[in-house]
Design a protein around this motif. Sequence first.
Motif, PDB file in Angstrom:
ATOM      1  N   ASP A   1      -2.905  -5.455  -7.524  1.00 47.53           N
ATOM      2  CA  ASP A   1      -1.441  -5.572  -7.546  1.00 47.53           C
ATOM      3  C   ASP A   1      -0.794  -4.215  -7.796  1.00 47.53           C
ATOM      4  O   ASP A   1       0.266  -3.912  -7.237  1.00 47.53           O
ATOM      5  N   LEU A   2      -1.444  -3.414  -8.631  1.00 47.51           N
ATOM      6  CA  LEU A   2      -0.931  -2.078  -8.936  1.00 47.51           C
ATOM      7  C   LEU A   2      -0.909  -1.212  -7.676  1.00 47.51           C
ATOM      8  O   LEU A   2       0.082  -0.529  -7.392  1.00 47.51           O
ATOM      9  N   ILE A   3      -2.006  -1.277  -6.913  1.00 45.34           N
ATOM     10  CA  ILE A   3      -2.082  -0.500  -5.668  1.00 45.34           C
ATOM     11  C   ILE A   3      -1.078  -1.031  -4.653  1.00 45.34           C
ATOM     12  O   ILE A   3      -0.415  -0.255  -3.948  1.00 45.34           O
ATOM     13  N   SER A   4      -0.926  -2.348  -4.595  1.00 45.03           N
ATOM     14  CA  SER A   4       0.043  -2.967  -3.672  1.00 45.03           C
ATOM     15  C   SER A   4       1.476  -2.542  -3.993  1.00 45.03           C
ATOM     16  O   SER A   4       2.314  -2.462  -3.095  1.00 45.03           O
ATOM     17  N   SER A   5       1.722  -2.251  -5.263  1.00 45.32           N
ATOM     18  CA  SER A   5       3.090  -1.902  -5.674  1.00 45.32           C
ATOM     19  C   SER A   5       3.539  -0.567  -5.106  1.00 45.32           C
ATOM     20  O   SER A   5       4.742  -0.281  -5.050  1.00 45.32           O
ATOM     21  N   ILE A   6       2.586   0.279  -4.682  1.00 49.60           N
ATOM     22  CA  ILE A   6       2.980   1.578  -4.119  1.00 49.60           C
ATOM     23  C   ILE A   6       2.761   1.635  -2.598  1.00 49.60           C
ATOM     24  O   ILE A   6       3.037   2.639  -1.964  1.00 49.60           O
ATOM     25  N   ALA A   7       2.224   0.523  -2.037  1.00 53.91           N
ATOM     26  CA  ALA A   7       1.977   0.469  -0.592  1.00 53.91           C
ATOM     27  C   ALA A   7       3.279   0.211   0.153  1.00 53.91           C
ATOM     28  O   ALA A   7       4.161  -0.495  -0.320  1.00 53.91           O
ATOM     29  N   ARG A   8       3.378   0.777   1.339  1.00 50.30           N
ATOM     30  CA  ARG A   8       4.577   0.587   2.160  1.00 50.30           C
ATOM     31  C   ARG A   8       4.576  -0.767   2.868  1.00 50.30           C
ATOM     32  O   ARG A   8       5.593  -1.300   3.248  1.00 50.30           O
TER      33      ARG A   8
ATOM     34  N   TYR B   1      -9.859  -0.042 -19.520  1.00 49.81           N
ATOM     35  CA  TYR B   1      -8.462   0.146 -19.924  1.00 49.81           C
ATOM     36  C   TYR B   1      -7.516  -0.168 -18.768  1.00 49.81           C
ATOM     37  O   TYR B   1      -6.510  -0.863 -18.943  1.00 49.81           O
ATOM     38  N   PHE B   2      -7.849   0.342 -17.587  1.00 46.45           N
ATOM     39  CA  PHE B   2      -7.009   0.071 -16.416  1.00 46.45           C
ATOM     40  C   PHE B   2      -6.985  -1.428 -16.088  1.00 46.45           C
ATOM     41  O   PHE B   2      -5.954  -1.956 -15.672  1.00 46.45           O
ATOM     42  N   LYS B   3      -8.129  -2.084 -16.262  1.00 46.94           N
ATOM     43  CA  LYS B   3      -8.196  -3.523 -16.010  1.00 46.94           C
ATOM     44  C   LYS B   3      -7.308  -4.283 -16.997  1.00 46.94           C
ATOM     45  O   LYS B   3      -6.665  -5.269 -16.641  1.00 46.94           O
TER      46      LYS B   3
ATOM     47  N   ASN C   1      -3.693  -6.272 -13.044  1.00 46.49           N
ATOM     48  CA  ASN C   1      -4.476  -6.405 -11.828  1.00 46.49           C
ATOM     49  C   ASN C   1      -4.379  -5.111 -11.018  1.00 46.49           C
ATOM     50  O   ASN C   1      -3.290  -4.718 -10.589  1.00 46.49           O
ATOM     51  N   VAL C   2      -5.529  -4.457 -10.808  1.00 47.63           N
ATOM     52  CA  VAL C   2      -5.544  -3.172 -10.109  1.00 47.63           C
ATOM     53  C   VAL C   2      -5.063  -3.327  -8.670  1.00 47.63           C
ATOM     54  O   VAL C   2      -4.342  -2.468  -8.145  1.00 47.63           O
TER      55      VAL C   2
ATOM     56  N   LEU D   1      -3.463   7.003  -8.950  1.00 44.46           N
ATOM     57  CA  LEU D   1      -4.258   8.222  -8.753  1.00 44.46           C
ATOM     58  C   LEU D   1      -5.220   8.445  -9.917  1.00 44.46           C
ATOM     59  O   LEU D   1      -6.375   8.837  -9.717  1.00 44.46           O
ATOM     60  N   SER D   2      -4.755   8.187 -11.112  1.00 43.82           N
ATOM     61  CA  SER D   2      -5.598   8.340 -12.297  1.00 43.82           C
ATOM     62  C   SER D   2      -6.774   7.368 -12.237  1.00 43.82           C
ATOM     63  O   SER D   2      -7.926   7.742 -12.477  1.00 43.82           O
ATOM     64  N   TYR D   3      -6.479   6.120 -11.894  1.00 51.25           N
ATOM     65  CA  TYR D   3      -7.525   5.092 -11.791  1.00 51.25           C
ATOM     66  C   TYR D   3      -8.560   5.449 -10.723  1.00 51.25           C
ATOM     67  O   TYR D   3      -9.772   5.397 -10.968  1.00 51.25           O
TER      68      TYR D   3
END
Length: 235
Positions: free
Chosen positions: A227-234, A218-220, A224-225, A112-114
């Motif tokens: 992968d980060l998003i995938s980590s919270i996907a259902r 910083y987020f990069k 890997n962004v 969400l921050s990203y």
Amino acid sequence: MCKEMLKKLYNILAISILILVLGGAFNLYFSVGYLCSILAHEAGHFYTAKYFNLKVRFGGFTPFGAFVVHEETASVKESAIIAVAGPVFGVVFALVCYFIYLLTENNTFLVLSYISVLMNLGNLIPVKPLDGGFIAEAVSPVICYLGLPLLLYLFITSERIKVKVILFIVLIIGTYQTYVLRKKYKEDKYYEIDRKFKVKLFSCYIIFLFILVIGIIYFKILGNVADLISSIARF
């Protein structure tokens, strides 16, 4: 009366769909947080317009976000301040999400921050109807000329259809708005503004852009962004 009722029903439906879709694809924290990131940005515009004693109301949701409607500002100076308030509120929300992530280690709040930083950075591209365009017109039309090639580059290189559609619409509107601005800038008293304020506004704009770009970097660095998003996907 009927029209206002329909608007309210539409907004309720839009919010419900957003929460259901994002909640289903990710989780409830993300869906509510994403909605709050949009509202935080618009709250910046809303309350700053109120500060200038302008009549203002929440316009509603669109497939691309939300918007507020306020009466015509007295000068381009007021318009620029109202414009910059949206991204400022949006970045404050991004910081709140990041601090929640530090406390909970829940990746949802990091995502969400990203996303909030990215959306507000994009909104600062110096082309109307983006917030950056309203800021740029208070300084010089030349800045808007720089924004158009940037939009074109992003449109060409973007791989997501929704992003391409948004960029295409903004590019068409922005080209027309920049043309109109070029004709009015030297003749319309609305654009008369003291040089000292122009320097301050431009300096703040550049510093703010720099901070947001550093935030994205910083987020990069964190990883890997995607992968980060995938980590919270259902799924």
